[in-house]
Design a protein around this motif. Structure first.
Motif, PDB file in Angstrom:
ATOM      1  N   ASN A  59       1.104  -1.318   0.258  1.00  0.00           N
ATOM      2  CA  ASN A  59       0.053   0.156   0.235  1.00  0.00           C
ATOM      3  C   ASN A  59       0.693   1.441   0.161  1.00  0.00           C
ATOM      4  OD1 ASN A  59      -2.485  -1.154  -0.099  1.00  0.00           O
ATOM      5  ND2 ASN A  59      -2.912  -2.033   1.856  1.00  0.00           N
ATOM      6  N   TYR A  60       1.576   1.231   0.726  1.00  0.00           N
ATOM      7  CA  TYR A  60       2.624   2.521   0.916  1.00  0.00           C
ATOM      8  C   TYR A  60       4.216   3.160  -0.306  1.00  0.00           C
ATOM      9  CZ  TYR A  60       6.488  -0.910   2.339  1.00  0.00           C
ATOM     10  OH  TYR A  60       7.336  -1.909   2.492  1.00  0.00           O
ATOM     11  N   ARG A  61       3.698   1.697  -0.824  1.00  0.00           N
ATOM     12  CA  ARG A  61       4.532   2.622  -2.518  1.00  0.00           C
ATOM     13  C   ARG A  61       3.435   2.942  -3.752  1.00  0.00           C
ATOM     14  NH1 ARG A  61       9.708   2.982  -2.866  1.00  0.00           N
ATOM     15  NH2 ARG A  61       9.149   2.468  -5.097  1.00  0.00           N
ATOM     16  N   LYS A  62       2.936   2.340  -3.084  1.00  0.00           N
ATOM     17  CA  LYS A  62       1.641   2.750  -5.114  1.00  0.00           C
ATOM     18  C   LYS A  62       1.711   4.075  -5.117  1.00  0.00           C
ATOM     19  CE  LYS A  62      -1.909  -0.626  -3.564  1.00  0.00           C
ATOM     20  NZ  LYS A  62      -1.656  -1.414  -4.232  1.00  0.00           N
ATOM     21  N   GLY A  63       1.866   5.322  -4.812  1.00  0.00           N
ATOM     22  CA  GLY A  63       1.721   6.199  -4.674  1.00  0.00           C
ATOM     23  C   GLY A  63       3.690   6.624  -5.492  1.00  0.00           C
ATOM     24  N   SER A  64       4.493   5.756  -4.499  1.00  0.00           N
ATOM     25  CA  SER A  64       5.971   6.351  -4.861  1.00  0.00           C
ATOM     26  C   SER A  64       6.338   5.832  -6.365  1.00  0.00           C
ATOM     27  CB  SER A  64       6.291   5.713  -4.251  1.00  0.00           C
ATOM     28  OG  SER A  64       6.506   6.384  -2.643  1.00  0.00           O
ATOM     29  N   ILE A 143      -7.150  -1.566  19.087  1.00  0.00           N
ATOM     30  CA  ILE A 143      -8.346  -2.949  18.850  1.00  0.00           C
ATOM     31  C   ILE A 143      -6.634  -2.626  18.165  1.00  0.00           C
ATOM     32  CG2 ILE A 143      -9.425  -3.612  16.411  1.00  0.00           C
ATOM     33  CD1 ILE A 143     -11.340  -1.680  16.902  1.00  0.00           C
ATOM     34  N   THR A 144      -6.372  -4.247  18.906  1.00  0.00           N
ATOM     35  CA  THR A 144      -4.616  -4.704  18.162  1.00  0.00           C
ATOM     36  C   THR A 144      -4.554  -5.699  17.420  1.00  0.00           C
ATOM     37  OG1 THR A 144      -4.327  -5.210  20.076  1.00  0.00           O
ATOM     38  CG2 THR A 144      -3.906  -3.706  19.976  1.00  0.00           C
ATOM     39  N   TYR A 145      -6.018  -6.756  17.206  1.00  0.00           N
ATOM     40  CA  TYR A 145      -5.932  -7.546  16.545  1.00  0.00           C
ATOM     41  C   TYR A 145      -6.044  -7.508  15.133  1.00  0.00           C
ATOM     42  CZ  TYR A 145      -7.081 -10.524  20.974  1.00  0.00           C
ATOM     43  OH  TYR A 145      -6.362 -10.885  21.789  1.00  0.00           O
ATOM     44  N   ILE A 146      -5.305  -8.170  13.897  1.00  0.00           N
ATOM     45  CA  ILE A 146      -5.603  -8.321  12.625  1.00  0.00           C
ATOM     46  C   ILE A 146      -6.636  -8.466  11.612  1.00  0.00           C
ATOM     47  CG2 ILE A 146      -3.352  -9.357  11.085  1.00  0.00           C
ATOM     48  CD1 ILE A 146      -2.174  -7.600  12.483  1.00  0.00           C
ATOM     49  N   GLY A 147      -7.051  -9.929  12.625  1.00  0.00           N
ATOM     50  CA  GLY A 147      -8.179 -10.083  11.328  1.00  0.00           C
ATOM     51  C   GLY A 147      -9.296  -8.446  11.988  1.00  0.00           C
ATOM     52  N   SER A 148      -9.499  -8.270  13.163  1.00  0.00           N
ATOM     53  CA  SER A 148     -10.556  -7.261  13.188  1.00  0.00           C
ATOM     54  C   SER A 148      -9.627  -6.019  12.135  1.00  0.00           C
ATOM     55  CB  SER A 148     -10.506  -7.126  15.183  1.00  0.00           C
ATOM     56  OG  SER A 148     -11.500  -8.475  15.541  1.00  0.00           O
ATOM     57  N   LEU A 149      -8.510  -5.403  12.424  1.00  0.00           N
ATOM     58  CA  LEU A 149      -8.408  -4.730  12.002  1.00  0.00           C
ATOM     59  C   LEU A 149      -8.613  -4.667   9.844  1.00  0.00           C
ATOM     60  CD1 LEU A 149      -4.610  -3.930  13.828  1.00  0.00           C
ATOM     61  CD2 LEU A 149      -6.895  -2.306  13.337  1.00  0.00           C
ATOM     62  N   SER A 150      -8.085  -6.123   9.762  1.00  0.00           N
ATOM     63  CA  SER A 150      -8.636  -6.278   8.270  1.00  0.00           C
ATOM     64  C   SER A 150      -9.474  -6.063   7.617  1.00  0.00           C
ATOM     65  CB  SER A 150      -8.087  -7.613   8.099  1.00  0.00           C
ATOM     66  OG  SER A 150      -8.663  -8.972   6.751  1.00  0.00           O
ATOM     67  N   GLU A 151     -11.404  -6.555   8.491  1.00  0.00           N
ATOM     68  CA  GLU A 151     -12.252  -6.913   8.830  1.00  0.00           C
ATOM     69  C   GLU A 151     -12.928  -5.364   8.700  1.00  0.00           C
ATOM     70  OE1 GLU A 151     -16.540  -9.365  10.500  1.00  0.00           O
ATOM     71  OE2 GLU A 151     -14.588  -9.131  11.574  1.00  0.00           O
ATOM     72  N   ILE A 152     -12.121  -4.275   9.575  1.00  0.00           N
ATOM     73  CA  ILE A 152     -12.713  -3.059   9.636  1.00  0.00           C
ATOM     74  C   ILE A 152     -12.374  -2.215   8.636  1.00  0.00           C
ATOM     75  CG2 ILE A 152     -13.175  -1.079  10.969  1.00  0.00           C
ATOM     76  CD1 ILE A 152     -12.773  -3.113  13.127  1.00  0.00           C
ATOM     77  N   SER A 153     -10.794  -2.466   8.238  1.00  0.00           N
ATOM     78  CA  SER A 153     -10.330  -1.965   7.407  1.00  0.00           C
ATOM     79  C   SER A 153      -9.968  -1.670   5.753  1.00  0.00           C
ATOM     80  CB  SER A 153      -8.601  -1.141   7.357  1.00  0.00           C
ATOM     81  OG  SER A 153      -8.191  -2.379   7.681  1.00  0.00           O
ATOM     82  N   ASP A 154     -11.472  -2.741   4.913  1.00  0.00           N
ATOM     83  CA  ASP A 154     -11.211  -3.895   3.733  1.00  0.00           C
ATOM     84  C   ASP A 154      -9.397  -4.269   3.660  1.00  0.00           C
ATOM     85  OD1 ASP A 154     -12.665  -4.508   2.495  1.00  0.00           O
ATOM     86  OD2 ASP A 154     -12.552  -2.294   0.700  1.00  0.00           O
ATOM     87  N   GLN A 155      -8.830  -4.514   4.540  1.00  0.00           N
ATOM     88  CA  GLN A 155      -7.591  -4.809   3.394  1.00  0.00           C
ATOM     89  C   GLN A 155      -7.465  -5.703   4.173  1.00  0.00           C
ATOM     90  OE1 GLN A 155      -5.488  -2.337   1.957  1.00  0.00           O
ATOM     91  NE2 GLN A 155      -7.382  -0.949   2.219  1.00  0.00           N
ATOM     92  N   SER A 156      -6.914  -6.625   3.265  1.00  0.00           N
ATOM     93  CA  SER A 156      -6.464  -7.687   3.786  1.00  0.00           C
ATOM     94  C   SER A 156      -4.982  -8.038   4.449  1.00  0.00           C
ATOM     95  CB  SER A 156      -5.293  -8.553   2.302  1.00  0.00           C
ATOM     96  OG  SER A 156      -4.529  -7.686   1.777  1.00  0.00           O
ATOM     97  N   GLU A 157      -5.407  -9.435   5.355  1.00  0.00           N
ATOM     98  CA  GLU A 157      -4.170  -9.537   6.750  1.00  0.00           C
ATOM     99  C   GLU A 157      -2.960  -8.863   6.868  1.00  0.00           C
ATOM    100  OE1 GLU A 157      -5.444 -13.322   8.993  1.00  0.00           O
ATOM    101  OE2 GLU A 157      -7.074 -12.985   9.266  1.00  0.00           O
ATOM    102  N   SER A 158      -3.510 -10.091   5.155  1.00  0.00           N
ATOM    103  CA  SER A 158      -1.248  -9.626   4.906  1.00  0.00           C
ATOM    104  C   SER A 158      -0.868  -8.185   4.568  1.00  0.00           C
ATOM    105  CB  SER A 158      -1.054 -10.171   3.731  1.00  0.00           C
ATOM    106  OG  SER A 158      -1.651 -10.405   2.519  1.00  0.00           O
ATOM    107  N   ASP A 159      -1.436  -7.613   4.309  1.00  0.00           N
ATOM    108  CA  ASP A 159      -1.996  -5.802   3.507  1.00  0.00           C
ATOM    109  C   ASP A 159      -1.936  -5.193   4.992  1.00  0.00           C
ATOM    110  OD1 ASP A 159      -1.235  -5.993   1.141  1.00  0.00           O
ATOM    111  OD2 ASP A 159      -3.743  -5.991   0.948  1.00  0.00           O
TER     112      ASP A 159
END
Length: 240
Positions: A59-64, A143-159
Motif C-alpha cells: 500500500n505504501y509503495r503505490k504512490g511512490s 483494537i490490536t488484532y490483525i483479523g479485526s483490523l483487516s475486517e474493519i479497514s477492508d484490507q487483507s491481513e497480509s496488507d
C-alpha cells in the motif's frame, strides 16, 4: 519517538498523518531510477516498470511507484528539449520545426506524466486515509488484532501486517504495541460487572467499519447502526 512525542508532532503539523509521513517512500534505488529518467529515459523507464511490478502490492509503495513513472516521462521530455534546442542553435532545424517537435513530444511524454502524477497523488492520499483509519482503530479504540483490523479497514491481513510494520518503522506506531492474530474478543459479564476475560469474537456489526464515500472515495469510519457525513465532501454514509 514516544507516544506523546508523536501526538505532539502530529498536532503541531496539522493533525493529519500526512504531515509526518514522507511525501513519497523512496530508497536509494528509487533515486537512481529518477536520475536515469532524466539522463537515459529508456533505461529509467524499464527500471521504473520493474520497480512497480515488484512492489506495487504494498500500500505504501503505490504512490511512490507512480511518482517514479512521472519523473521518467518528464525526464524524457527534458532530454528531447535539450537535444532539439542544441540542433536549433546549431542551425540544423528551423524554429518552426523545433516547436512542432516539442508539441509532439509534449503530447507523447507530458500527458502520461500528468496521468502518473495524478495517480501518485491519489495513491499517497489513500494511504494517508488508511493510516488515519489504523490510528483510530489501534490508538483510540485499542483494537490490536490483525483479523479485526483487516475486517474493519477492508484490507487483507497480509496488507495489514505490512502496513503496521511500515508505520512502526516510520515511528507512526509505537514499536512496543503487540499485535495478535485473529479477531478482537469482547469482555464477558461477571458477577462484579464486565471482566477482562475474552469470551467470543465480536461480529462485524459490533465494530466500527471503514467505508468508502460514494461521493469522493475517501475512507470514513462509521459506527454500527449509524450514518455520518463524509469528513471531506459531506456525503451521507450509512453503515452496512
Amino acid at each position: 519517538m514516544n507516544g506523546m512525542g508523536f501526538q505532539g508532532q502530529l498536532a503541531e503539523q496539522g493533525g493529519q498523518p500526512g504531515s509526518v509521513l514522507p511525501k513519497f517512500d523512496r530508497t536509494v534505488f528509487d533515486y537512481i531510477i529518477i536520475a536515469l529518467g532524466y539522463l537515459l529515459m529508456p533505461i529509467g523507464l524499464v527500471l521504473a516498470l520493474l520497480r512497480l511490478l515488484s512492489s506495487h502490492y504494498k500500500n505504501y509503495r503505490k504512490g511512490s511507484n507512480f511518482n517514479l513513472l512521472f519523473h521518467v516521462f518528464v525526464g524524457g521530455f527534458v532530454e528531447i528539449v535539450v537535444l532539439f534546442m542544441a540542433e536549433w542553435i546549431n542551425g540544423k532545424n528551423s524554429i518552426g520545426t523545433t516547436i512542432i517537435i516539442f508539441v509532439m513530444f509534449a503530447l507523447m511524454l507530458l500527458l502520461p506524466a500528468f496521468i502518473f502524477g495524478n495517480l501518485a497523488a491519489k495513491g499517497r492520499y489513500r494511504f494517508i486515509q488508511l493510516t488515519t483509519v489504523y490510528l483510530d482503530l489501534i490508538v483510540s479504540k485499542g483494537i490490536t488484532y490483525i483479523g479485526s483490523l483487516s475486517e474493519i479497514s477492508d484490507q487483507s491481513e497480509s496488507d495489514v501486517r505490512r502496513d503496521i510494520l511500515y508505520l512502526k518503522d516510520r515511528g507512526i506506531l509505537e514499536p512496543h504495541i503487540i499485535f495478535n492474530e485473529g479477531r478482537q474478543m469482547e469482555p464477558i459479564r461477571t458477577s462484579s460487572g464486565f471482566g477482562s476475560t475474552p469470551s467470543q469474537p465480536q461480529t462485524q456489526s459490533q465494530l466500527p467499519k471503514s467505508i468508502r464515500c460514494s461521493g469522493c472515495g475517501a475512507q470514513n469510519t462509521v459506527n454500527p447502526s449509524q450514518s455520518k457525513s463524509c469528513d471531506y465532501c459531506g456525503t451521507t454514509i450509512a453503515y452496512f
